[in-house]
Enzyme design. Structure first.
Site, PDB file in Angstrom:
ATOM      1  N   ALA A  75     -58.482 -53.262 -52.300  1.00 25.07           N
ATOM      2  CA  ALA A  75     -58.636 -52.441 -53.507  1.00 25.07           C
ATOM      3  C   ALA A  75     -57.633 -51.301 -53.446  1.00 25.07           C
ATOM      4  O   ALA A  75     -57.479 -50.679 -52.393  1.00 25.07           O
ATOM      5  CB  ALA A  75     -60.056 -51.893 -53.576  1.00 25.07           C
ATOM      6  N   TRP A  76     -56.961 -51.040 -54.570  1.00 22.02           N
ATOM      7  CA  TRP A  76     -56.082 -49.884 -54.668  1.00 22.02           C
ATOM      8  C   TRP A  76     -55.823 -49.551 -56.117  1.00 22.02           C
ATOM      9  O   TRP A  76     -55.991 -50.388 -56.999  1.00 22.02           O
ATOM     10  CB  TRP A  76     -54.809 -50.027 -53.836  1.00 22.02           C
ATOM     11  CG  TRP A  76     -53.974 -51.287 -54.004  1.00 22.02           C
ATOM     12  CD1 TRP A  76     -54.250 -52.369 -54.786  1.00 22.02           C
ATOM     13  CD2 TRP A  76     -52.750 -51.587 -53.337  1.00 22.02           C
ATOM     14  NE1 TRP A  76     -53.283 -53.315 -54.650  1.00 22.02           N
ATOM     15  CE2 TRP A  76     -52.338 -52.868 -53.777  1.00 22.02           C
ATOM     16  CE3 TRP A  76     -51.951 -50.913 -52.417  1.00 22.02           C
ATOM     17  CZ2 TRP A  76     -51.167 -53.480 -53.323  1.00 22.02           C
ATOM     18  CZ3 TRP A  76     -50.787 -51.520 -51.971  1.00 22.02           C
ATOM     19  CH2 TRP A  76     -50.404 -52.787 -52.417  1.00 22.02           C
ATOM     20  N   ASN A  77     -55.424 -48.289 -56.347  1.00 21.94           N
ATOM     21  CA  ASN A  77     -55.202 -47.786 -57.707  1.00 21.94           C
ATOM     22  C   ASN A  77     -53.802 -47.210 -57.808  1.00 21.94           C
ATOM     23  O   ASN A  77     -53.194 -46.880 -56.789  1.00 21.94           O
ATOM     24  CB  ASN A  77     -56.186 -46.657 -58.026  1.00 21.94           C
ATOM     25  CG  ASN A  77     -57.628 -47.055 -57.843  1.00 21.94           C
ATOM     26  OD1 ASN A  77     -58.020 -48.158 -58.202  1.00 21.94           O
ATOM     27  ND2 ASN A  77     -58.421 -46.171 -57.269  1.00 21.94           N
ATOM     28  N   HIS A 102     -48.860 -15.753 -61.742  1.00 23.15           N
ATOM     29  CA  HIS A 102     -47.739 -16.686 -61.597  1.00 23.15           C
ATOM     30  C   HIS A 102     -46.429 -15.918 -61.389  1.00 23.15           C
ATOM     31  O   HIS A 102     -45.659 -16.200 -60.461  1.00 23.15           O
ATOM     32  CB  HIS A 102     -47.617 -17.563 -62.848  1.00 23.15           C
ATOM     33  CG  HIS A 102     -48.639 -18.652 -62.941  1.00 23.15           C
ATOM     34  ND1 HIS A 102     -49.899 -18.453 -63.442  1.00 23.15           N
ATOM     35  CD2 HIS A 102     -48.587 -19.954 -62.585  1.00 23.15           C
ATOM     36  CE1 HIS A 102     -50.575 -19.597 -63.399  1.00 23.15           C
ATOM     37  NE2 HIS A 102     -49.809 -20.517 -62.879  1.00 23.15           N
ATOM     38  N   PHE A 156     -58.140 -59.320 -50.936  1.00 22.19           N
ATOM     39  CA  PHE A 156     -58.838 -58.643 -49.827  1.00 22.19           C
ATOM     40  C   PHE A 156     -58.762 -57.126 -49.902  1.00 22.19           C
ATOM     41  O   PHE A 156     -59.183 -56.441 -49.001  1.00 22.19           O
ATOM     42  CB  PHE A 156     -58.266 -59.107 -48.479  1.00 22.19           C
ATOM     43  CG  PHE A 156     -58.209 -60.605 -48.315  1.00 22.19           C
ATOM     44  CD1 PHE A 156     -59.271 -61.406 -48.701  1.00 22.19           C
ATOM     45  CD2 PHE A 156     -57.079 -61.211 -47.781  1.00 22.19           C
ATOM     46  CE1 PHE A 156     -59.212 -62.782 -48.561  1.00 22.19           C
ATOM     47  CE2 PHE A 156     -57.012 -62.583 -47.640  1.00 22.19           C
ATOM     48  CZ  PHE A 156     -58.086 -63.382 -48.030  1.00 22.19           C
ATOM     49  N   ASP A 190     -49.972 -24.207 -56.421  1.00 20.02           N
ATOM     50  CA  ASP A 190     -48.764 -23.780 -57.139  1.00 20.02           C
ATOM     51  C   ASP A 190     -47.711 -23.362 -56.124  1.00 20.02           C
ATOM     52  O   ASP A 190     -47.925 -22.410 -55.353  1.00 20.02           O
ATOM     53  CB  ASP A 190     -49.057 -22.564 -58.027  1.00 20.02           C
ATOM     54  CG  ASP A 190     -49.897 -22.878 -59.257  1.00 20.02           C
ATOM     55  OD1 ASP A 190     -50.170 -24.060 -59.531  1.00 20.02           O
ATOM     56  OD2 ASP A 190     -50.275 -21.906 -59.944  1.00 20.02           O
ATOM     57  N   HIS A 247     -42.589 -23.332 -59.189  1.00 16.38           N
ATOM     58  CA  HIS A 247     -43.327 -23.533 -60.441  1.00 16.38           C
ATOM     59  C   HIS A 247     -42.949 -22.485 -61.490  1.00 16.38           C
ATOM     60  O   HIS A 247     -42.986 -22.761 -62.690  1.00 16.38           O
ATOM     61  CB  HIS A 247     -44.823 -23.474 -60.156  1.00 16.38           C
ATOM     62  CG  HIS A 247     -45.707 -23.575 -61.352  1.00 16.38           C
ATOM     63  ND1 HIS A 247     -45.515 -24.503 -62.353  1.00 16.38           N
ATOM     64  CD2 HIS A 247     -46.806 -22.863 -61.723  1.00 16.38           C
ATOM     65  CE1 HIS A 247     -46.450 -24.360 -63.267  1.00 16.38           C
ATOM     66  NE2 HIS A 247     -47.228 -23.368 -62.925  1.00 16.38           N
ATOM     67  N   HIS A 285     -55.613 -27.555 -57.394  1.00 14.85           N
ATOM     68  CA  HIS A 285     -54.197 -27.770 -57.094  1.00 14.85           C
ATOM     69  C   HIS A 285     -53.500 -26.529 -56.579  1.00 14.85           C
ATOM     70  O   HIS A 285     -54.021 -25.425 -56.644  1.00 14.85           O
ATOM     71  CB  HIS A 285     -53.475 -28.354 -58.313  1.00 14.85           C
ATOM     72  CG  HIS A 285     -53.186 -27.370 -59.401  1.00 14.85           C
ATOM     73  ND1 HIS A 285     -54.070 -27.078 -60.399  1.00 14.85           N
ATOM     74  CD2 HIS A 285     -52.088 -26.607 -59.646  1.00 14.85           C
ATOM     75  CE1 HIS A 285     -53.542 -26.179 -61.219  1.00 14.85           C
ATOM     76  NE2 HIS A 285     -52.336 -25.874 -60.781  1.00 14.85           N
TER      77      HIS A 285
HETATM   78  C1  23J Z   1     -47.776 -23.571 -66.862  1.00 17.24           C
HETATM   79  C2  23J Z   1     -47.783 -22.509 -67.728  1.00 17.24           C
HETATM   80  C3  23J Z   1     -48.795 -21.599 -67.684  1.00 17.24           C
HETATM   81  C4  23J Z   1     -49.798 -21.739 -66.742  1.00 17.24           C
HETATM   82  C5  23J Z   1     -49.795 -22.796 -65.836  1.00 17.24           C
HETATM   83  C6  23J Z   1     -48.787 -23.713 -65.917  1.00 17.24           C
HETATM   84  C7  23J Z   1     -50.866 -22.944 -64.810  1.00 17.24           C
HETATM   85  O1  23J Z   1     -51.884 -22.354 -64.871  1.00 17.24           O
HETATM   86  C8  23J Z   1     -50.661 -23.794 -63.627  1.00 17.24           C
HETATM   87  O2  23J Z   1     -51.320 -24.814 -63.458  1.00 17.24           O
HETATM   88  O3  23J Z   1     -49.851 -23.413 -62.796  1.00 17.24           O
HETATM   89  S1  23J Z   1     -51.080 -20.561 -66.698  1.00 17.24           S
HETATM   90 MN    MN Z   2     -50.590 -24.749 -61.354  1.00 17.25          MN
END
Ligand code: 23J
Ligand code: MN
Length: 263
Positions: free
Chosen positions: A64-66, A212, A62, A79, A83, A77
């Site tokens: 659906a899922w992934n 970054h 019944f 950051d 990161h 996305h």
């Molecule tokens: C890791 C290393 C360099 C970069 C990145 C990730 C990204 O662009 C990211 O998706 O954060 S430039």
């Molecule tokens: Mn990123």
């Protein structure tokens, strides 16, 4: 006006369509363009996989899922500060610890799509930003700043999106000076329509990966692969961009939504 009235009015505006919700995310799937790092860096993010568990069949009559296999930094996305090494020590720099109050904020949309079309290596400078502010108004503390390159037009073709040759990827981005200038204003974060927050050639800049490096050093956020910024005004929209609450996560795909006044 009381905030309860403002929210009530916003609710009515959303229901009546006087405030539009613009989808600033691209489709997340096996064809979504992914970052390819220079070969001297060991590991890339893996290919995105979507696996069917069931779809009203013997595995689940019944329902659906992934289930998914994907890197945190896939598609449109977010950051988080953890990161990058410069942001590693912020206790509130993970996807599960960051303060969500910061994630919904006015957005400044810097339209440099014509410059990016003329030069894929276009770099945004402080002079560009100051000229934009003279025309549209000052960028303020707590706000998002995104550069409109209209790069989302290439998102269905990874080769075009990454635009790489023997000398690496060629996509627009900010100078270190611009990021420093914006951090000085107290912005919450910087967003790009390209694969990452930095320019394609950012690995070879005097300060490598300045967006970054500097954003996350200042406990600020990044947004990548944003879509549909051509539907946003220079000022006046509100951007909602939240990562999944991944435990000790460094980022996540996001459904970025902009509230845009109509008429
Ligand atoms: C890791 C290393 C360099 C970069 C990145 C990730 C990204 O662009 C990211 O998706 O954060 S430039
Ligand atoms: Mn990123």
């Amino acid at each position: 006006m009381k905030s309860s009235e403002i929210l009530q009015n916003l609710g009515a505006m959303l229901l009546s369509g006087k405030v539009d919700v613009v989808d600033c995310s691209g489709v997340l799937g096996p064809e979504t363009p992914l970052l390819k790092l220079p070969p001297d860096f060991a590991k890339d993010t893996p290919a995105i996989e979507i696996h069917r568990i069931s779809e009203y069949d013997s595995n689940g009559p019944f329902w659906a899922w992934n289930w998914l296999k994907l890197g945190e930094h896939s598609g449109t996305h977010f950051d988080a500060p953890h990161h990058w090494i410069t942001g590693k020590d912020y206790a509130d720099g993970y996807t599960d610890t960051l303060p969500v109050q910061r994630l919904i904020a006015p957005v400044n949309v810097l339209d440099f799509s014509a410059e990016c079309a003329a030069d894929p290596d276009f770099l945004l400078t402080i002079d560009h930003v100051k000229a934009w502010e003279a025309r549209h108004g000052a960028i303020n503390a707590g706000e998002w700043v995104v550069m409109r390159s209209d790069w989302d037009q290439y998102a269905d073709d990874e080769a075009k999106f990454l635009n790489a040759d023997e000398t690496g990827p060629h996509t627009p981005g900010p100078t270190a000076e611009v990021i420093e200038y914006l951090i000085g204003k107290g912005i919450v974060g910087w967003g790009s329509q390209c694969i990452g927050t930095d320019a394609g050639q950012a690995a070879g800049m005097p300060l490598p990966f300045p967006a970054h490096n500097l954003l996350h050093k200042a406990n600020c956020y990044g947004l990548a692969s944003l879509a549909n910024l051509s539907q946003l005004p220079a000022k006046g929209a509100i951007l909602i961009a939240a990562p999944l609450k991944i435990k000790r996560g460094t980022g996540s795909p996001t459904r970025a939504l902009a509230l845009v006044p109509k008429g």
